[in-house]
Each structure stands twice: as structure tokens, then as C-alpha cells.
Design a protein around this motif. Structure first.
Motif, short mmCIF file in Angstrom:
data_model
loop_
_atom_site.label_atom_id
_atom_site.label_comp_id
_atom_site.label_asym_id
_atom_site.label_seq_id
_atom_site.Cartn_x
_atom_site.Cartn_y
_atom_site.Cartn_z
N LYS A 1 -33.93 -8.49 5.32
CA LYS A 1 -34.18 -7.15 4.78
C LYS A 1 -32.87 -6.52 4.31
O LYS A 1 -31.84 -6.65 4.95
CB LYS A 1 -34.86 -6.27 5.84
N GLY A 2 -32.97 -5.82 3.17
CA GLY A 2 -31.78 -5.23 2.58
C GLY A 2 -31.62 -3.76 2.89
O GLY A 2 -32.46 -3.15 3.55
N LYS A 3 -30.53 -3.20 2.40
CA LYS A 3 -30.28 -1.77 2.56
C LYS A 3 -31.28 -0.95 1.75
O LYS A 3 -31.63 0.17 2.11
CB LYS A 3 -28.85 -1.45 2.10
N ASP A 4 -31.73 -1.52 0.63
CA ASP A 4 -32.66 -0.84 -0.27
C ASP A 4 -33.88 -1.74 -0.44
O ASP A 4 -33.77 -2.85 -0.95
CB ASP A 4 -31.96 -0.59 -1.61
N SER A 5 -35.05 -1.26 -0.02
CA SER A 5 -36.26 -2.07 -0.10
C SER A 5 -37.07 -1.81 -1.37
O SER A 5 -38.21 -2.27 -1.49
CB SER A 5 -37.14 -1.81 1.12
N SER A 6 -36.48 -1.13 -2.33
CA SER A 6 -37.21 -0.82 -3.56
C SER A 6 -37.29 -2.02 -4.50
O SER A 6 -38.11 -2.05 -5.41
CB SER A 6 -36.54 0.35 -4.29
N LYS A 7 -36.43 -3.02 -4.29
CA LYS A 7 -36.45 -4.22 -5.13
C LYS A 7 -36.36 -5.46 -4.25
O LYS A 7 -35.89 -5.42 -3.11
CB LYS A 7 -35.29 -4.21 -6.14
N LYS A 8 -36.82 -6.59 -4.82
CA LYS A 8 -36.81 -7.86 -4.11
C LYS A 8 -36.05 -8.90 -4.94
O LYS A 8 -36.32 -9.08 -6.13
CB LYS A 8 -38.23 -8.37 -3.87
N LYS B 1 -26.06 -6.68 5.71
CA LYS B 1 -27.34 -6.71 5.02
C LYS B 1 -27.09 -6.82 3.53
O LYS B 1 -26.14 -6.21 3.01
CB LYS B 1 -28.13 -5.43 5.31
N LEU C 1 -27.94 -6.00 -0.48
CA LEU C 1 -28.32 -4.72 -1.09
C LEU C 1 -29.84 -4.55 -1.11
O LEU C 1 -30.36 -3.52 -0.71
CB LEU C 1 -27.76 -4.65 -2.52
N TYR C 2 -30.54 -5.59 -1.59
CA TYR C 2 -32.00 -5.53 -1.67
C TYR C 2 -32.63 -6.52 -0.69
O TYR C 2 -31.96 -7.45 -0.20
CB TYR C 2 -32.46 -5.87 -3.09
N ASP C 3 -33.92 -6.35 -0.41
CA ASP C 3 -34.64 -7.34 0.37
C ASP C 3 -34.48 -8.70 -0.32
O ASP C 3 -34.79 -8.84 -1.51
CB ASP C 3 -36.13 -6.99 0.45
#
Length: 303
Positions: A49-56, A189, A191-193
Motif C-alpha cells: 500500500k502506498g502513501k496515496d491510494s488514488s492511483k495504482k 511506502k 507513492l501509490y498502491d
């Protein structure tokens, strides 16, 4: 680096028979990721899991290697084989093989002083594999139709160079495992998931990655692959695809796909900023799972 490469290349796993590679990877990364799943195609999908879950982001490397299957047991105890993946019959002559990782075998070859047609390439229908059996009845007790056959090559390293089978694409799997280790050991972590897809059946039509991508539904992807060098002494530099020693290879196009320009340029810029020596692949033959991603769902941009 290369912490896992020797183990990965010494394991055997042609397309659809990747279970030992999958088990090895899972045993080494399961406690370092947030989620780990196996889908219906046998892809092993690991999530950090990333710091920002808005993108994969999807990272992809395939577990399978080229090889063969037993397709015929002959009356004299020899075997017929068919390729799993693209194995040029010109490279099969006199090769040492392993049947189901247990039985040593060798491909037939006429002694060179008896060979009348030295330019002739044996096709698979005439290739025979010898494993020491005297007849069909004896051979059938130990070997069965559909058995896996792989090249009998053990990893060897000298002066920072290595010889092994299955660099395509256990090298990509090894690098993805290194990346997982990096995040785990540094308590960082991304940046993104970030989904790490250890894919199946790339060598037989880029099959596994599309299934995994349908499950993940990433915004973008990076495919990690092995490639050819081609800088043989008999070849002039204009015939080289890449050059050993010149760093990682960036691909801007290959068979069936021009890679996403924005992602490609971002990778180039990142390498330059970090002072990483790199090179471009100068021949466009061959392909990667990026071609499958381009045809999956909404067309997943990849580098």
C-alpha cells in the motif's frame, strides 16, 4: 542485488507449470507485503500500500520459462518433444535436458564427420530425446505424455557475469523481489498502491498478465523483462540489440506495441537524475507483457 537470481533460475517452470517458482517467491515475500493472492491463472499478486491510494501502479514480470513437453514415446524408448514457447529448433541439437527435473536426457545429433547435410535444420517432428531407456514399455514406466522438459543448466557466475537458463524472465522476478525487500527493510511506502504481479504463461501468448490486470485495474504499469544482447564477436555493432556492460535496457517499441511515451520519458529522466547508466534496445523484435496490457480493459499504459 541478485539475492534471489540463482535460486530462481535453477528452479524449473515452463508455461502452466510455474508452481515451484510461485511457491519460492511467496515464501520469501509473504511477510513483507500488505496483501498476497493467487488468481485463477496462477499469477501471484502482491500489494504494498502506498502513501496515496488514488492511483495504482502495476509492476510485472513473468515466472514461466521456455521449454518442452513430451508428446511422443517411441518404440525404441526415445521421446518426441514439442516446444512450449519460442524455442528455435536450431538451438536444440545436442542439448542436455531434464524431464520433470528428475531424468537426465540428451537430444540426438549425428556426429559431424557423418553429417552429409550440415546446413539442414532438424525440425521437431524428427528430433528425438534419449534418456537411457531400451524400449517404449520401459520408458513409459518413468515418463508420460505431457511431462515437462527443461534445459539442464545450473547457474554459474564469474567476474560479475552469469550463465543460466530462464533469465527470461526470472531476472525480472528477482528484481521485483529486491524492490519488495527495499520497501520492507527501509520501512518505506511507495507513492501509490503498488501491485507486484509475478505472471504466468507469458511465453505462450502473454496470457497471465491480462487476467491479473483485470483484477488489479491499474492506472499504469512497468514491465521488467530480460532481453538479448547480440553483441557476438561475429556481429558488427549495427547488428547489436544491446551491449553487455552498458547498463539496464529501455525499450521504446517492440513487436506489436509502441511503449507509452510519457512513461518512457519519465524512466529516462529518472535514470539521468540518479546517474544510472542505461541503454536503449536497438532492435524491435520480440515482445513483452506490455503488449497484453495495451489490449486489456481500457488499454493500460506501460513502460
Amino acid at each position: 542485488m541478485r539475492k534471489y537470481l540463482k535460486d530462481l533460475t535453477n528452479l524449473a517452470g515452463i508455461s502452466s507449470r510455474e508452481e515451484k517458482i510461485r511457491e519460492y517467491i511467496q515464501s520469501n515475500v509473504a511477510d513483507k507485503v500488505d496483501e498476497i493472492t493467487e488468481d485463477n491463472m496462477g499469477n501471484l499478486i502482491c500489494l504494498i500500500k502506498g502513501k496515496d491510494s488514488s492511483k495504482k501502479l502495476m509492476l510485472d514480470a513473468h515466472m514461466d520459462e521456455v521449454g518442452f513437453m513430451i508428446t511422443r514415446i517411441n518404440e525404441d524408448g526415445t521421446f518426441g518433444i514439442s516446444p512450449v514457447g519460442g524455442v528455435d529448433p536450431r538451438v536444440v541439437k545436442s542439448q542436455r535436458l531434464k524431464i520433470e527435473e528428475k531424468i537426465s536426457a540428451v537430444v540426438n545429433s549425428t556426429p559431424i564427420h557423418l553429417e552429409k547435410e550440415t546446413d539442414k535444420v532438424e525440425q521437431y517432428e524428427s528430433i528425438r530425446v534419449y534418456a537411457g531407456f531400451s524400449n517404449k514399455e520401459e520408458a513409459s514406466k518413468k515418463v508420460h505424455l505431457g511431462d515437462m522438459v527443461t534445459f539442464d543448466t545450473t547457474y554459474y557466475e564469474e567476474n560479475n557475469y552469469a550463465v543460466a537458463k530462464a533469465f527470461d524472465d526470472r531476472v525480472g522476478c528477482s528484481i521485483m523481489m529486491d524492490i519488495i525487500d527495499y520497501f520492507f527493510e527501509n520501512s518505506e511506502k511507495p507513492l501509490y498502491d503498488t501491485y507486484f504481479n509475478f505472471a504466468t504463461q507469458e511465453e505462450t501468448g502473454l496470457r497471465g498478465t491480462g487476467t491479473a490486470a483485470s483484477e488489479i485495474q491499474p492506472n499504469f504499469a512497468i514491465v521488467l523483462e530480460g532481453t538479448t544482447a547480440g553483441d557476438n564477436p561475429e556481429n558488427t555493432p549495427d547488428k547489436w540489440a544491446t551491449h553487455i556492460g552498458n547498463g539496464p535496457v529501455l525499450t521504446f517499441m517492440h513487436s506489436g506495441l509502441v511503449l507509452n511515451k510519457e512513461i518512457f520519458e519519465k524512466i529516462v529522466d529518472t535514470a539521468k537524475k540518479l546517474g544510472i547508466k542505461f541503454q536503449y534496445k536497438m532492435r524491435t523484435a520480440g515482445g513483452t507483457d506490455a503488449a497484453r496490457l495495451a489490449k486489456t480493459l481500457y488499454g493500460i499504459p506501460a513502460g
